[in-house]
Motif scaffolding. Structure first.
Motif, PDB file in Angstrom:
ATOM      1  N   SER A   1      34.693  23.847  32.356  1.00 15.28           N
ATOM      2  CA  SER A   1      35.745  23.887  31.333  1.00 15.28           C
ATOM      3  C   SER A   1      36.936  23.021  31.731  1.00 15.28           C
ATOM      4  N   ASP A   2      37.246  22.966  33.028  1.00 15.09           N
ATOM      5  CA  ASP A   2      38.327  22.096  33.501  1.00 15.09           C
ATOM      6  C   ASP A   2      37.946  20.627  33.340  1.00 15.09           C
ATOM      7  N   LEU A   3      36.683  20.315  33.623  1.00 19.19           N
ATOM      8  CA  LEU A   3      36.217  18.934  33.464  1.00 19.19           C
ATOM      9  C   LEU A   3      36.182  18.551  31.988  1.00 19.19           C
ATOM     10  N   LEU A   4      35.840  19.496  31.134  1.00 17.92           N
ATOM     11  CA  LEU A   4      35.847  19.234  29.697  1.00 17.92           C
ATOM     12  C   LEU A   4      37.261  18.923  29.216  1.00 17.92           C
ATOM     13  N   ALA A   5      38.240  19.645  29.729  1.00 16.92           N
ATOM     14  CA  ALA A   5      39.627  19.386  29.352  1.00 16.92           C
ATOM     15  C   ALA A   5      40.031  17.967  29.753  1.00 16.92           C
ATOM     16  N   ILE A   6      39.639  17.534  30.937  1.00 12.54           N
ATOM     17  CA  ILE A   6      39.942  16.173  31.378  1.00 12.54           C
ATOM     18  C   ILE A   6      39.251  15.165  30.462  1.00 12.54           C
ATOM     19  N   ALA A   7      37.978  15.406  30.155  1.00  7.40           N
ATOM     20  CA  ALA A   7      37.222  14.497  29.287  1.00  7.40           C
ATOM     21  C   ALA A   7      37.843  14.408  27.899  1.00  7.40           C
ATOM     22  N   ALA A   8      38.452  15.483  27.453  1.00  8.73           N
ATOM     23  CA  ALA A   8      39.078  15.509  26.130  1.00  8.73           C
ATOM     24  C   ALA A   8      40.463  14.885  26.134  1.00  8.73           C
ATOM     25  N   GLY A   9      40.953  14.500  27.311  1.00 12.30           N
ATOM     26  CA  GLY A   9      42.232  13.808  27.389  1.00 12.30           C
ATOM     27  C   GLY A   9      43.416  14.658  27.794  1.00 12.30           C
ATOM     28  N   GLU A  10      43.177  15.896  28.167  1.00 15.62           N
ATOM     29  CA  GLU A  10      44.282  16.737  28.620  1.00 15.62           C
ATOM     30  C   GLU A  10      44.733  16.292  30.013  1.00 15.62           C
ATOM     31  N   VAL A  11      45.988  16.527  30.307  1.00 10.43           N
ATOM     32  CA  VAL A  11      46.540  16.149  31.603  1.00 10.43           C
ATOM     33  C   VAL A  11      46.084  17.162  32.650  1.00 10.43           C
ATOM     34  N   ALA A  12      45.561  16.646  33.754  1.00 17.57           N
ATOM     35  CA  ALA A  12      45.085  17.511  34.843  1.00 17.57           C
ATOM     36  C   ALA A  12      46.144  17.604  35.931  1.00 17.57           C
ATOM     37  N   SER A  13      46.115  18.703  36.652  1.00 15.34           N
ATOM     38  CA  SER A  13      47.026  18.865  37.777  1.00 15.34           C
ATOM     39  C   SER A  13      46.696  17.793  38.829  1.00 15.34           C
ATOM     40  N   PRO A  14      47.672  17.386  39.632  1.00 18.34           N
ATOM     41  CA  PRO A  14      47.401  16.357  40.655  1.00 18.34           C
ATOM     42  C   PRO A  14      46.245  16.712  41.596  1.00 18.34           C
ATOM     43  N   PRO A  15      46.127  17.967  42.094  1.00 19.33           N
ATOM     44  CA  PRO A  15      44.985  18.264  42.969  1.00 19.33           C
ATOM     45  C   PRO A  15      43.639  18.141  42.239  1.00 19.33           C
ATOM     46  N   LEU A  16      43.596  18.586  40.992  1.00 18.11           N
ATOM     47  CA  LEU A  16      42.363  18.495  40.225  1.00 18.11           C
ATOM     48  C   LEU A  16      42.020  17.034  39.950  1.00 18.11           C
ATOM     49  N   ARG A  17      42.993  16.246  39.543  1.00 19.82           N
ATOM     50  CA  ARG A  17      42.767  14.826  39.265  1.00 19.82           C
ATOM     51  C   ARG A  17      42.298  14.112  40.529  1.00 19.82           C
ATOM     52  N   SER A  18      42.900  14.445  41.657  1.00 15.46           N
ATOM     53  CA  SER A  18      42.522  13.839  42.929  1.00 15.46           C
ATOM     54  C   SER A  18      41.078  14.174  43.272  1.00 15.46           C
ATOM     55  N   HIS A  19      40.695  15.423  43.052  1.00 18.04           N
ATOM     56  CA  HIS A  19      39.320  15.822  43.343  1.00 18.04           C
ATOM     57  C   HIS A  19      38.341  15.046  42.466  1.00 18.04           C
TER      58      HIS A  19
END
Length: 74
Positions: free
Chosen positions: A11-29
């Motif tokens: 669900s977190d990856l889906l949010a990123i794929a949909a264009g939502e802003v990810a937290s820096p640690p999540l984006r880094s991962h």
């Protein structure tokens, strides 16, 4: 010793794929994890296909990434 973050929920990856802003640690991962990057790319393609199926007249080809599950043997 570097600290690693476990792969996030889909669900977190889906949010990123949909264009939502990810937290820096999540984006880094995601930036550093081949599996997560592949999943995000696949989800972007699926989102593009869903958007096309709902409103084909508003589809913009450049927003969908070309993706294949595995290389073709031609």
């Amino acid at each position: 010793m570097s600290r690693t973050i476990a792969c996030p929920e889909k669900s977190d990856l889906l949010a990123i794929a949909a264009g939502e802003v990810a937290s820096p640690p999540l984006r880094s991962h995601v930036d550093g994890c081949l599996s997560c990057r592949t999943t995000v790319r696949r989800l972007k393609v699926e989102i593009g296909c869903l958007r096309f199926s709902v409103a084909p007249e508003r589809w913009i080809p450049s927003t969908v990434l070309a993706w294949r599950a595995s290389p073709r043997a031609d």
